[in-house]
Enzyme design. Structure first.
Site, PDB file in Angstrom:
ATOM      1  N   ASP A  91     -84.934   2.356   9.396  1.00  0.00           N
ATOM      2  CA  ASP A  91     -85.978   3.059   9.570  1.00  0.00           C
ATOM      3  C   ASP A  91     -86.591   3.389   8.097  1.00  0.00           C
ATOM      4  O   ASP A  91     -85.995   2.961   7.084  1.00  0.00           O
ATOM      5  CB  ASP A  91     -85.482   4.522   9.996  1.00  0.00           C
ATOM      6  CG  ASP A  91     -84.555   5.027   9.182  1.00  0.00           C
ATOM      7  OD1 ASP A  91     -83.647   4.712   8.764  1.00  0.00           O
ATOM      8  OD2 ASP A  91     -84.648   6.478   8.877  1.00  0.00           O
ATOM      9  N   GLU A 153     -81.606   7.061   8.827  1.00  0.00           N
ATOM     10  CA  GLU A 153     -81.168   7.458   7.340  1.00  0.00           C
ATOM     11  C   GLU A 153     -82.458   8.414   6.587  1.00  0.00           C
ATOM     12  O   GLU A 153     -81.977   9.288   6.136  1.00  0.00           O
ATOM     13  CB  GLU A 153     -80.867   6.420   6.534  1.00  0.00           C
ATOM     14  CG  GLU A 153     -80.147   6.612   5.415  1.00  0.00           C
ATOM     15  CD  GLU A 153     -80.854   6.912   4.085  1.00  0.00           C
ATOM     16  OE1 GLU A 153     -80.552   7.636   3.241  1.00  0.00           O
ATOM     17  OE2 GLU A 153     -82.296   6.705   4.085  1.00  0.00           O
TER      18      GLU A 153
END
Length: 447
Positions: A91, A153
């Protein structure tokens, strides 16, 4: 394989690795609320495909409660060999204002040996460095390999922490490589031995039922935006040091950047002073920092003559490695409530916390990395700190206290991670992939 063979294999694999990074970085995998989920899932699928291409016999997506799937890969250890866990995340941060980008954030663009685009460094370069290193062995790994690539994250990495707590055997390893950091400068090898933790929250201030005419009521009607600004500016003194009680300045024993280096890297304007006191290493790596990262207020272009009824801000707090993020965020929130003017109504929501990390610099795995980096970069690495946080690391420390955790990667300090015009230097990516491949070989030979 010999080190020379590893070096040749990694070099031969780099053109494909660059193409893979372009493909992965073109996916807008922003896992923040309010952004579409489909691109995040698409990035997970491409990550799964890339790990399979690296020769891992077992690869799968694993559901993570309340989050996006993690991608997991595994190859068993040869008899007597250790197991290494490789970590990255797929991400990315939101791109922010498109006008601030010199190239489109999700159209990876190669300029002068650097690949520009959101996520090219943080942290899709970490995925590609793992893949390129593993491909060099053509499926015949000298150590056991486990890979975990998470999908949220940047916004809520603590959700993977809970997953690790419930599934410790899945990630158990003798050494762990976290490819989500980098060197102070391109070509300056380092291992990150400390990370600040973090906490974040959204604060909302309300004073009126709805906005009212500033000419008719201004001067007596309490302005929610003015209240919020007074509260936020109270967090720091005139020098820029934090005023919140119980958050003292820390000390970092290693060498940090010079002021000239820092000003150039950050782009501090001429005649503008730095903030805070103590050495730069102290301020960046071992002390608390509070930053307002977002505001919900009327845009200047659409402003009307009104006293504002409500204003919101996103506040991020960086916490020294040994600090407690929960205690820290409680202290900051209590302080904001104490300095709230006019008895305005305050609501604080949307909490995120992540712990810091401090590593030992000894052990077989660190010695193997030192030898690998010296061959890949031409000189041995030094210890540095990092002001950012990686929520999973502290959980790995608690779950696997005997494992050595090694943080290095291709995100140099000029990479503009979390900012417009993010980029990765492709030669640095090559050196990091080579370091990782050589490390796996060196660690096996030490077993």
């Amino acid at each position: 394989m010999t080190p020379d063979q590893i070096q040749s294999a990694v070099a031969a694999a780099m053109p494909q690795a660059v193409e893979d990074l372009k493909r992965l970085s073109a996916i807008p995998s922003v896992a923040f609320p309010g952004h579409p989920e489909q691109p995040v899932l698409a990035a997970a699928a491409v990550t799964e495909e890339l790990l399979r291409s690296a020769g891992l016999p077992h690869v799968q997506q694993i559901p993570v409660e309340g989050s996006f799937p993690a991608v997991y890969g595994e190859a068993p250890a040869p008899p007597g060999a250790p197991t290494v866990l490789l970590y990255a995340h797929y991400d990315v941060q939101p791109p922010g204002d498109p006008a601030a980008w010199r190239t489109p954030p999700f159209e990876p663009t190669l300029i002068d040996g650097k690949l520009y685009g959101r996520g090219t460094a943080d942290d899709k370069s970490g995925i590609i460095s793992h893949v390129a290193a593993l491909r060099a062995f053509q499926g015949r790994f000298p150590v056991g390999i486990k890979v975990i690539v998470e999908g949220q994250e940047e916004y809520a990495g603590e959700r993977l922490e809970a997953f690790v707590d419930r599934n410790p055997d899945l990630l158990r390893a003798d050494a762990i490589v976290v490819a989500d950091t980098g060197n102070p400068r391109v070509g300056d090898p380092s291992v990150t031995t400390s990370l600040r933790g973090m906490a974040a929250f959204t604060i909302e201030v309300r004073t009126l039922k709805e906005p009212v005419h500033s000419g008719q009521f201004g001067g007596a009607a309490p302005d929610a935006l003015a209240a919020l600004m007074r509260m936020l500016t109270a967090l720091h003194d005139e020098n820029g040091d934090i005023r919140v009680p119980g958050l003292p300045r820390g000390a970092f024993l290693g060498q940090g950047p010079s002021e000239d280096e820092f000003r150039k890297t950050v782009g501090v304007l001429d005649q503008v002073s730095l903030v805070g006191s103590g050495s730069l290493a102290d301020r960046l790596w071992s002390s608390y920092a509070i930053t307002v990262t977002g505001l919900d207020v009327p845009n200047v272009s659409g402003a009307i003559n009104a006293v504002q009824a409500v204003a919101r801000a996103r506040v991020t707090v960086r916490v020294p490695p040994a600090g407690d993020p929960k205690t820290t965020v409680d202290a900051v929130m209590d302080f904001l409530r104490q300095v709230t003017p006019w008895s305005a109504k305050v609501t604080i929501t949307d909490f995120v916390v992540g712990s810091g990390f401090h590593a030992d610099s000894g052990g077989k795995a660190r010695a193997a990395v030192n030898r690998a980096m010296e061959r890949a970069f031409g000189r041995p690495p030094r210890d540095v700190g990092a002001g950012g946080s990686i929520p999973l690391v502290n959980t790995l420390v608690k779950q696997f206290p005997a494992a050595e955790i090694l943080l290095f990667g291709a995100e140099d300090e000029d990479a503009a991670t979390h900012a417009p015009n993010e980029r990765v230097d492709l030669e640095e990516l090559h050196r990091v992939a080579l370091t990782e491949a050589l490390f796996l070989l060196e660690l096996a030979q030490d077993a």
